[in-house]
Enzyme design. Structure first.
Site, PDB file in Angstrom:
ATOM      1  N   HIS A 150       0.895  -1.287  -0.087  1.00  0.00           N
ATOM      2  CA  HIS A 150       0.239   0.050  -0.028  1.00  0.00           C
ATOM      3  C   HIS A 150       0.883   1.431   0.101  1.00  0.00           C
ATOM      4  CE1 HIS A 150      -3.539  -2.666   1.303  1.00  0.00           C
ATOM      5  NE2 HIS A 150      -4.132  -2.007   0.683  1.00  0.00           N
TER       6      HIS A 150
ATOM      7  N   LYS B 243      -0.756   4.939   4.401  1.00  0.00           N
ATOM      8  CA  LYS B 243      -1.785   3.972   5.143  1.00  0.00           C
ATOM      9  C   LYS B 243      -1.394   3.893   6.618  1.00  0.00           C
ATOM     10  CE  LYS B 243      -3.850  -0.275   4.695  1.00  0.00           C
ATOM     11  NZ  LYS B 243      -5.216   0.090   5.096  1.00  0.00           N
TER      12      LYS B 243
HETATM   13  N1  LIG Z   1     -12.790  -0.661   2.791  1.00  0.00           N
HETATM   14  C1  LIG Z   1     -12.183  -0.328   1.911  1.00  0.00           C
HETATM   15  O1  LIG Z   1     -12.424  -0.663   0.740  1.00  0.00           O
HETATM   16  C2  LIG Z   1     -11.083   0.710   1.814  1.00  0.00           C
HETATM   17  C3  LIG Z   1     -10.555   1.300   0.769  1.00  0.00           C
HETATM   18  C4  LIG Z   1      -9.648   2.437   0.892  1.00  0.00           C
HETATM   19  C5  LIG Z   1      -9.551   2.924   2.095  1.00  0.00           C
HETATM   20  N2  LIG Z   1     -10.145   2.181   3.311  1.00  0.00           N
HETATM   21  C6  LIG Z   1     -10.061   2.810   4.881  1.00  0.00           C
HETATM   22  O2  LIG Z   1     -10.738   3.846   4.937  1.00  0.00           O
HETATM   23  C7  LIG Z   1     -10.151   4.689   5.987  1.00  0.00           C
HETATM   24  C8  LIG Z   1      -9.802   6.097   5.395  1.00  0.00           C
HETATM   25  O3  LIG Z   1      -9.010   6.133   4.330  1.00  0.00           O
HETATM   26  P1  LIG Z   1      -8.776   7.306   3.483  1.00  0.00           P
HETATM   27  O4  LIG Z   1      -7.686   7.147   2.382  1.00  0.00           O
HETATM   28  O5  LIG Z   1      -9.943   8.098   2.767  1.00  0.00           O
HETATM   29  O6  LIG Z   1      -8.384   8.165   4.517  1.00  0.00           O
HETATM   30  P2  LIG Z   1      -7.764   9.801   4.767  1.00  0.00           P
HETATM   31  O7  LIG Z   1      -7.044  10.067   6.017  1.00  0.00           O
HETATM   32  O8  LIG Z   1      -7.530  10.533   3.435  1.00  0.00           O
HETATM   33  O9  LIG Z   1      -9.148  10.596   5.071  1.00  0.00           O
HETATM   34  C9  LIG Z   1      -9.752  10.488   6.319  1.00  0.00           C
HETATM   35  C10 LIG Z   1     -10.873  11.555   6.299  1.00  0.00           C
HETATM   36  O10 LIG Z   1     -11.567  11.333   7.832  1.00  0.00           O
HETATM   37  C11 LIG Z   1     -11.637  12.327   8.386  1.00  0.00           C
HETATM   38  N3  LIG Z   1     -11.559  11.943   9.738  1.00  0.00           N
HETATM   39  C12 LIG Z   1     -10.647  11.607  10.496  1.00  0.00           C
HETATM   40  N4  LIG Z   1     -11.087  11.150  11.881  1.00  0.00           N
HETATM   41  C13 LIG Z   1     -12.369  11.801  12.050  1.00  0.00           C
HETATM   42  C14 LIG Z   1     -13.140  11.776  13.118  1.00  0.00           C
HETATM   43  N5  LIG Z   1     -13.049  11.637  14.266  1.00  0.00           N
HETATM   44  N6  LIG Z   1     -14.518  12.324  12.720  1.00  0.00           N
HETATM   45  C15 LIG Z   1     -14.800  12.818  11.482  1.00  0.00           C
HETATM   46  N7  LIG Z   1     -14.088  12.716  10.327  1.00  0.00           N
HETATM   47  C16 LIG Z   1     -12.793  12.161  10.768  1.00  0.00           C
HETATM   48  C17 LIG Z   1     -10.608  13.149   8.006  1.00  0.00           C
HETATM   49  O11 LIG Z   1     -10.730  14.600   8.519  1.00  0.00           O
HETATM   50  C18 LIG Z   1     -10.359  12.925   6.485  1.00  0.00           C
HETATM   51  O12 LIG Z   1     -11.246  13.753   5.871  1.00  0.00           O
HETATM   52  C19 LIG Z   1      -8.605   4.176   6.154  1.00  0.00           C
HETATM   53  O13 LIG Z   1      -9.153   3.219   7.282  1.00  0.00           O
HETATM   54  C20 LIG Z   1      -8.603   3.285   5.140  1.00  0.00           C
HETATM   55  O14 LIG Z   1      -7.726   2.193   5.500  1.00  0.00           O
HETATM   56  C21 LIG Z   1     -10.841   1.335   3.364  1.00  0.00           C
END
Ligand SMILES: NC(=O)c1ccc[n+]([C@@H]2O[C@H](COP(=O)([O-])OP(=O)(O)OC[C@H]3O[C@@H](n4cnc5c(N)ncnc54)[C@H](O)[C@@H]3O)[C@@H](O)[C@H]2O)c1
Length: 228
Positions: free
Chosen positions: A125, A129
């Site tokens: 990744h 991450k």
């Molecule tokens: N299941 C899947 O298919 C899949 C795919 C991609 C990413 N993910 C997961 O999704 C999550 C997010 O990934 P990302 O790349 O978008 O991350 P990122 O860091 O780019 O975005 C996270 C967002 O969440 C917000 N945030 C963080 N804490 C918060 C809170 N307490 N309350 C409200 N908002 C909050 C941040 O402001 C930001 O906008 C990670 O855990 C990642 O591993 C899962």
């Protein structure tokens, strides 16, 4: 992910009635949330559980994609049942990975009695991450552990313990997500690999899951959404 999900949801004709991130956490109220038919949560390992519990408390069907909080998953599922709520978690929302999960299960069943093969999982990744191993790698490992009795637990490092299933995590940019499951013997190797090219597949899967949950009660997985 939030931006990618918003783009696809709008393309599919949905209205986004509320967006919450770190800058407007105060807007995460029952009254605001209840304007939505479904909530989609992708924040991160440290915040997911609280967000999930709040959505369940407010009675809004919830799709969650945040990884790295497996230790609290059972508590969230139990609370969903108690609230007669609706909840879908997937470690990976892409159609391709969910098909890959089914291939992984079948391959593990076929390899069950073939003790000469050592098994190793690898996930690659991007460097931003936060959790390791990836949620997808944990799902793949759990599927193998359920089918291959000679492996009893996974370890996120090279291991000398024959009962441990190795998951190796590599962090390089750019990498939306690669997962490999490899069976190696002195005679040959069998390897299955899934490589994501963009994050759009995760976003589309999350929106398909939200469409599926609308008006439902209960706990679901992508298997039901995709009819696998
Ligand atoms: N299941 C899947 O298919 C899949 C795919 C991609 C990413 N993910 C997961 O999704 C999550 C997010 O990934 P990302 O790349 O978008 O991350 P990122 O860091 O780019 O975005 C996270 C967002 O969440 C917000 N945030 C963080 N804490 C918060 C809170 N307490 N309350 C409200 N908002 C909050 C941040 O402001 C930001 O906008 C990670 O855990 C990642 O591993 C899962």
């Amino acid at each position: 992910m939030g931006k990618a999900i918003e783009e696809i949801a709008r393309q599919r004709g949905h209205e986004i009635v509320l967006k919450i991130d770190l800058h407007n956490a105060g807007d995460f109220t029952a009254a605001n949330l209840q304007k939505a038919d479904v909530a989609i949560e992708f924040t991160g390992p440290g915040s997911a559980f609280n967000n999930v519990m709040k959505c369940l408390e407010y009675g809004v069907p919830l799709v969650c994609g945040s990884t790295g909080w497996q230790d609290k998953m059972e508590e969230a599922r139990a609370y969903c049942k108690q609230q007669n709520g609706c909840f879908l978690y997937a470690s990976n929302f892409s159609v391709g990975v969910n098909i890959f999960f089914e291939v992984n299960k079948r391959l593990a069943s076929l390899m069950k009695d073939h003790q000469d093969y050592e098994i190793q999982l690898t996930e690659i990744h991007h460097t931003a991450k936060k959790d390791a191993p990836s949620g997808t790698a944990i799902t793949l490992a759990e599927q193998v552990l359920e089918r291959i009795p000679r492996k009893t637990k996974w370890a996120n490092h090279i291991s000398d313990n024959p009962e441990e299933l190795e998951i190796l995590s590599e962090r390089i940019d750019p990498a939306p997500g690669t997962h490999k499951v490899k069976y190696s013997s002195g005679i040959d190797d069998i390897e299955i690999v899934h490589t994501a090219h963009t994050r759009k597949g995760f976003a589309l899967g999350a929106v398909l899951a939200a469409e599926f949950l609308k008006g439902k009660k209960g706990i679901y997985s992508m298997k039901e959404v995709l009819g696998l």
